[in-house]
Design a protein around this motif. Sequence first.
Motif, PDB file in Angstrom:
ATOM      1  N   LYS A 118       2.280   1.673  -3.409  1.00 25.84           N
ATOM      2  CA  LYS A 118       1.242   2.155  -4.327  1.00 25.84           C
ATOM      3  C   LYS A 118       1.076   3.670  -4.198  1.00 25.84           C
ATOM      4  O   LYS A 118       0.997   4.383  -5.193  1.00 25.84           O
ATOM      5  CB  LYS A 118      -0.102   1.471  -4.038  1.00 25.84           C
TER       6      LYS A 118
ATOM      7  N   HIS B 259       4.088   5.434  -5.608  1.00 23.73           N
ATOM      8  CA  HIS B 259       4.043   5.340  -7.067  1.00 23.73           C
ATOM      9  C   HIS B 259       3.034   6.345  -7.636  1.00 23.73           C
ATOM     10  O   HIS B 259       3.323   7.034  -8.618  1.00 23.73           O
ATOM     11  CB  HIS B 259       3.682   3.909  -7.485  1.00 23.73           C
ATOM     12  N   GLN B 260       1.856   6.432  -7.019  1.00 24.55           N
ATOM     13  CA  GLN B 260       0.841   7.374  -7.479  1.00 24.55           C
ATOM     14  C   GLN B 260       1.332   8.818  -7.354  1.00 24.55           C
ATOM     15  O   GLN B 260       1.122   9.631  -8.252  1.00 24.55           O
ATOM     16  CB  GLN B 260      -0.467   7.197  -6.689  1.00 24.55           C
TER      17      GLN B 260
ATOM     18  N   GLU C 252       0.839  -1.207   0.000  1.00 28.31           N
ATOM     19  CA  GLU C 252       0.000   0.000   0.000  1.00 28.31           C
ATOM     20  C   GLU C 252       0.874   1.257   0.000  1.00 28.31           C
ATOM     21  O   GLU C 252       0.600   2.222  -0.714  1.00 28.31           O
ATOM     22  CB  GLU C 252      -0.957   0.004   1.190  1.00 28.31           C
TER      23      GLU C 252
END
Length: 145
Positions: free
Chosen positions: A43, A46-47, A40
Motif C-alpha cells: 500500500k 503504491h501510494q 501494508e
Amino acid sequence: MKKLFGKHLDLIEANQSIAVLEKDLEPTTNERDQLKADIEALKEAHQKELGDLKAEHTTALKTASDQITDLTKQVASLEESKVSAAQQAANIVAKQGVEAPVEEPTQTAAISDKSVDELWAEYNAMTDYKERRAFYLEHIKPHRK
C-alpha cells in the motif's frame, strides 16, 4: 468422568487435540501477520508511486500548457504582422501612380493621331509616375480596347 450432554469426554484427549490445534495455529497466525505486513508495505509503495506519477503528470501538463500559451502568443503576433505587411503593401502600391483616382475618359474623347508605338515611347520618356499613369489612361488605354 462426567457425562456432558450425553457424551463422555476424555479430558486428556481433548487437551492433546487443543495443543495440536494451537501448534498448527501459530504458523498460520505468523503467516497471516506477515501477509498483513506485506499488504501494508505494498500500500505504501503504491501510494508513493501514485504520488510520483501524479507529480510527473502535473509537471508535463504545466509544460504543455505553457507551450500552448507561448504558441498562442506567437500566432497572435504573426497575425498582427500579417496585417502590418498587408498595410505596408497597400502603402507601397499607393505611392506608385496617382494619389487620387483618375477618371477614365469617355469613349467620345478623340483618339490622338499618334501611333501606339509613338505613344508608348512618349510614355516611357516620362519620369513622374503620376503623369505616366494619367497619360496611359488618356492616350494609350483607349487604343487597347
